[in-house]
Structure formats: structure tokens, C-alpha cells
Design a protein around this motif. Structure first.
Motif, short mmCIF file in Angstrom:
data_model
loop_
_atom_site.label_atom_id
_atom_site.label_comp_id
_atom_site.label_asym_id
_atom_site.label_seq_id
_atom_site.Cartn_x
_atom_site.Cartn_y
_atom_site.Cartn_z
N ILE A 155 0.84 -1.19 0.00
CA ILE A 155 0.00 0.00 0.00
C ILE A 155 0.88 1.25 0.00
N VAL A 156 0.62 2.14 -0.95
CA VAL A 156 1.38 3.38 -1.08
C VAL A 156 0.84 4.46 -0.15
N THR A 157 -0.49 4.60 -0.11
CA THR A 157 -1.10 5.60 0.76
C THR A 157 -2.52 5.16 1.10
N ARG A 158 -3.01 5.69 2.20
CA ARG A 158 -4.35 5.38 2.69
C ARG A 158 -5.20 6.64 2.73
N PHE A 159 -6.52 6.44 2.70
CA PHE A 159 -7.45 7.57 2.67
C PHE A 159 -8.44 7.46 3.83
N GLY A 160 -9.18 8.54 4.07
CA GLY A 160 -10.09 8.61 5.20
C GLY A 160 -11.51 8.24 4.83
N LEU A 161 -11.99 7.14 5.35
CA LEU A 161 -13.34 6.65 5.04
C LEU A 161 -14.40 7.63 5.53
N ALA A 162 -14.24 8.14 6.74
CA ALA A 162 -15.25 9.00 7.34
C ALA A 162 -15.48 10.27 6.53
N ALA A 163 -14.44 10.75 5.87
CA ALA A 163 -14.54 11.97 5.07
C ALA A 163 -15.00 11.69 3.64
N GLY A 164 -15.35 10.45 3.34
CA GLY A 164 -15.79 10.10 2.00
C GLY A 164 -14.66 10.01 1.00
N ARG A 165 -13.42 9.93 1.48
CA ARG A 165 -12.25 9.88 0.59
C ARG A 165 -12.02 8.43 0.16
N MET A 166 -12.86 8.00 -0.74
CA MET A 166 -12.89 6.61 -1.21
C MET A 166 -12.46 6.60 -2.68
N PRO A 167 -11.23 6.14 -2.97
CA PRO A 167 -10.71 6.24 -4.34
C PRO A 167 -11.49 5.38 -5.32
N GLU A 168 -12.03 6.04 -6.33
CA GLU A 168 -12.91 5.37 -7.28
C GLU A 168 -12.23 5.07 -8.61
N ASN A 169 -11.45 6.02 -9.12
CA ASN A 169 -10.85 5.82 -10.43
C ASN A 169 -9.50 6.51 -10.49
N ILE A 170 -8.70 6.17 -11.51
CA ILE A 170 -7.30 6.58 -11.53
C ILE A 170 -6.84 6.92 -12.94
N ALA A 171 -5.99 7.95 -13.02
CA ALA A 171 -5.27 8.29 -14.24
C ALA A 171 -3.82 8.53 -13.85
N LEU A 172 -2.89 8.07 -14.67
CA LEU A 172 -1.47 8.16 -14.33
C LEU A 172 -0.79 9.33 -15.03
N GLU A 173 0.18 9.91 -14.31
CA GLU A 173 1.03 10.96 -14.87
C GLU A 173 2.30 10.33 -15.45
N ARG A 174 3.05 11.10 -16.23
CA ARG A 174 4.24 10.56 -16.88
C ARG A 174 5.33 10.19 -15.88
N ASP A 175 5.37 10.87 -14.73
CA ASP A 175 6.43 10.60 -13.74
C ASP A 175 6.09 9.46 -12.79
N GLY A 176 4.98 8.75 -13.05
CA GLY A 176 4.59 7.64 -12.19
C GLY A 176 3.70 8.04 -11.05
N SER A 177 3.36 9.33 -10.92
CA SER A 177 2.39 9.74 -9.92
C SER A 177 0.99 9.46 -10.44
N ALA A 178 -0.01 9.62 -9.59
CA ALA A 178 -1.36 9.22 -9.94
C ALA A 178 -2.36 10.31 -9.58
N ASP A 179 -3.40 10.45 -10.41
CA ASP A 179 -4.53 11.32 -10.12
C ASP A 179 -5.74 10.43 -9.86
N LEU A 180 -6.41 10.67 -8.74
CA LEU A 180 -7.52 9.82 -8.31
C LEU A 180 -8.78 10.65 -8.08
N THR A 181 -9.92 10.03 -8.33
CA THR A 181 -11.18 10.61 -7.87
C THR A 181 -11.53 9.99 -6.52
N LEU A 182 -11.93 10.82 -5.58
CA LEU A 182 -12.38 10.35 -4.26
C LEU A 182 -13.89 10.56 -4.21
N ALA A 183 -14.63 9.46 -4.31
CA ALA A 183 -16.05 9.48 -4.67
C ALA A 183 -16.89 10.46 -3.86
#
Length: 326
Positions: A37-65
Motif C-alpha cells: 500500500i502506497v497511501t491510505r485515505f479517510g473513510l469517514a470523510a468520504g475519501r474513497m478512491p474510485e478511479n485513476i489516471a497516471l502521470e508521466r512521472d509515475g504519480s497518480a490522479d484519483l477521484t475520491l467518490a
């Protein structure tokens, strides 16, 4: 909420998010290894990762539903918010019963596009600057639908949206405008809920002159050819028996797929002949995985914990096979 452990050091995480080199695996060896696991999110705040797009440097953009956020996860695991979709009074999204941000894609110029489902006129596709900023709605989608997966065909300048409730693939010009019902029919539609969940077309990708779509209720992976005039060809089933399939990706240039099975917390490798093998499970850290992305030999899997209610996270693993062999 479980205690969140300290993230790995910058150097270690950066290495993990890079293009990992590995020797080709023998037939009896696992296809995906080194899950963590790279990183964790907060369930109570609704930070539930739904989908992902990758950047060229290997970082990631996520939607938190349910947080209505688009976030950037850097190679060192640090997270920052790129955009927050506007709040909606009395949201009434079918099945979700709230305002949720779902699919995300990234264009070559860095622009991000996301689906936002609200049960109001704000339901549709929104554009977000790649570096972050104010989101702008570029297309409206039916209020009684659930825009879920999102795909971009840059060559044709089109966005495709999988509507889980209406069993429809919508097509919208990348510049924005009116949505057109591009493909539909029983194969894309949900099953009655209950006993099913009511989720039809879910994940979506453009691959080799076709739009590929998963159907969660039917456990199928489908493809729809794109004709020369841009119209949809007949829906073809590529694989079945994929219970609760969510979004997916192509790890190579062929038709092999890595798919997230949400309800059973698994990722499976779906071969070109339609057979599949489990490559990641809950024991690896999955908690209702929602999507999969691949860059080089790095496999990224967001988990939203919709059912488990435990540990929404972003998991990283390594492909043992070169992508060209898949």
C-alpha cells in the motif's frame, strides 16, 4: 478507522512508483508480485478512491467518490487536492444516493476530465486543469443515470461514458457539448435490483479501434467496434464469469486485461481467450478495488472500501512479465 502507518521513505516509494524491472516469470510463478500500500485515505470523510489516471512521472490522479475530490498522489505518497466538485443541494444519484465523482482520464496535455453524478443538472463531464484549479462542466448527462467509467479517444477527439443505470455508452466531443447515446442494449444493461445490484456498464476503455466495457451485474467484459464513421458496431462478449467486475486496463498492446472485481476484493488477469486468473486478493491489501492502471511494470489499484468499510487505499504491485508479452 484503522491506524494509518507511516509512509515509506521518499526514495523507496519513488523507486516503487518507477518502471520496475523484472525478469520474465516462469509459467508457475505469479504474474503480479510485490504488492504494498502506497497511501491510505479517510473513510469517514468520504475519501474513497474510485478511479485513476497516471502521470508521466509515475504519480497518480484519483477521484475520491463521496468527498467530490480529485487528488494527486506524488511518487513519495504525498497527496494534494487538485479540485473539489461543487456541492449540490439534495443530491439524488441513482444507487449512490449522494453526489459522487467517478471516472477520470488524463489527456496528453495534462488536462483531466471527470464524471460527476448528482441526480441534478450538474451530472455530467467536468474538465479540471492538470495542475489543479476550478472544475468546469463541459457536458450534461441524464440526471436519472449514473455516469461511471470514462474513456478518452484523443485521435478522434471523443470522450466515452459508461452509464451503469441506463446501460448506455454516451459519446461527447472532448471540447464539450451534447452527449449522444452511442451504444446500448441488454448486454450493457443492469439486472434488476434486488437480487442484483443494479449496475450495468461500469468500466470503459478505448483500445484498438473499439470501446471496451465491463458489466458488473452480468460479470462480463465486452467490446464495441468503432466504425470508420464513428458509429458503434455490434456488442461482442470477450469474457464472462467476472463477478462484480469494475474498471480494468490493458497492461500491454494485446487484448489481455487486468480487471478489478469489486465485491470479492480481487484483481484478475483476463486472457485473450476469456479465461482468467486471480493475481491480487484482500490478503495483498485490496478492499473493494474499483479500477486498475499500469505504467511499465507498475500496477496501481485503488480500493474504495464501499462494502468492507475498512482501509480505502492505493496499492502498488509489479508485473513480472513485460507488458509486450500480455
Amino acid at each position: 478507522m484503522p491506524r494509518i502507518p507511516r509512509l515509506a521513505s521518499t526514495a523507496t516509494a519513488a523507486l516503487a512508483l518507477g518502471l520496475l524491472a523484472a525478469a520474465p516469470a516462469a509459467g508457475h510463478e505469479p504474474t503480479v508480485t510485490d504488492a504494498h500500500i502506497v497511501t491510505r485515505f479517510g473513510l469517514a470523510a468520504g475519501r474513497m478512491p474510485e478511479n485513476i489516471a497516471l502521470e508521466r512521472d509515475g504519480s497518480a490522479d484519483l477521484t475520491l467518490a463521496y468527498a467530490r475530490q480529485v487528488v494527486h498522489v506524488a511518487p513519495d505518497g504525498a497527496t494534494r487536492t487538485l479540485a473539489t466538485l461543487p456541492a449540490v443541494a439534495n443530491p439524488d444519484t441513482p444507487l449512490m444516493h449522494g453526489a459522487v465523482v467517478t471516472g477520470i482520464v488524463r489527456a496528453h496535455d495534462g488536462t483531466l476530465y471527470v464524471n460527476y453524478a448528482t441526480g441534478t443538472r450538474k451530472t455530467g463531464i467536468w474538465r479540471v486543469p492538470g495542475a489543479g484549479g476550478t472544475p468546469v462542466q463541459i457536458a450534461e448527462l441524464p440526471q436519472d443515470g449514473l455516469p461511471n467509467g470514462l474513456a478518452l479517444d484523443e485521435r478522434r477527439g471523443m470522450l466515452y461514458v459508461a452509464d451503469s443505470v441506463r446501460g448506455t455508452v454516451w459519446r461527447v466531443p472532448r471540447s464539450g457539448g451534447r452527449a449522444t447515446a452511442w451504444a446500448g442494449g441488454a448486454a450493457l444493461g443492469p439486472l434488476p435490483a434486488p437480487p442484483a445490484n443494479g449496475y450495468g456498464a461500469n468500466g470503459i476503455k478505448v483500445h484498438r479501434d473499439a470501446v471496451w466495457v465491463s458489466n458488473s451485474d452480468r460479470g462480463t467484459l465486452l467490446s464495441v467496434p468503432i466504425h470508420a464513421d464513428g458509429s458503434a458496431g455490434p456488442v461482442q462478449q470477450r469474457a464472462g464469469g467476472l463477478e462484480g467486475i469494475d474498471d480494468f486496463t490493458f497492461p500491454g498492446h494485446g487484448n489481455t486485461v487486468l480487471a478489478a472485481l469489486n465485491g470479492t476484493s480481487k484483481v484478475v488477469l483476463v486472457r485473450r481467450d476469456g479465461t482468467h486468473t486471480v493475481v491480487l486478493t484482500q490478503q495483498d491489501g485490496l478492499s473493494n478495488p474499483t479500477s486498475v492502471a499500469v505504467r511499465g511494470r507498475s500496477v496501481y489499484v485503488p480500493s474504495a472500501a464501499y462494502v468492507t468499510r475498512q482501509d480505502p487505499n492505493l496499492l502498488l504491485a509489479s508485473l513480472r512479465y513485460p507488458a509486450g508479452r500480455l
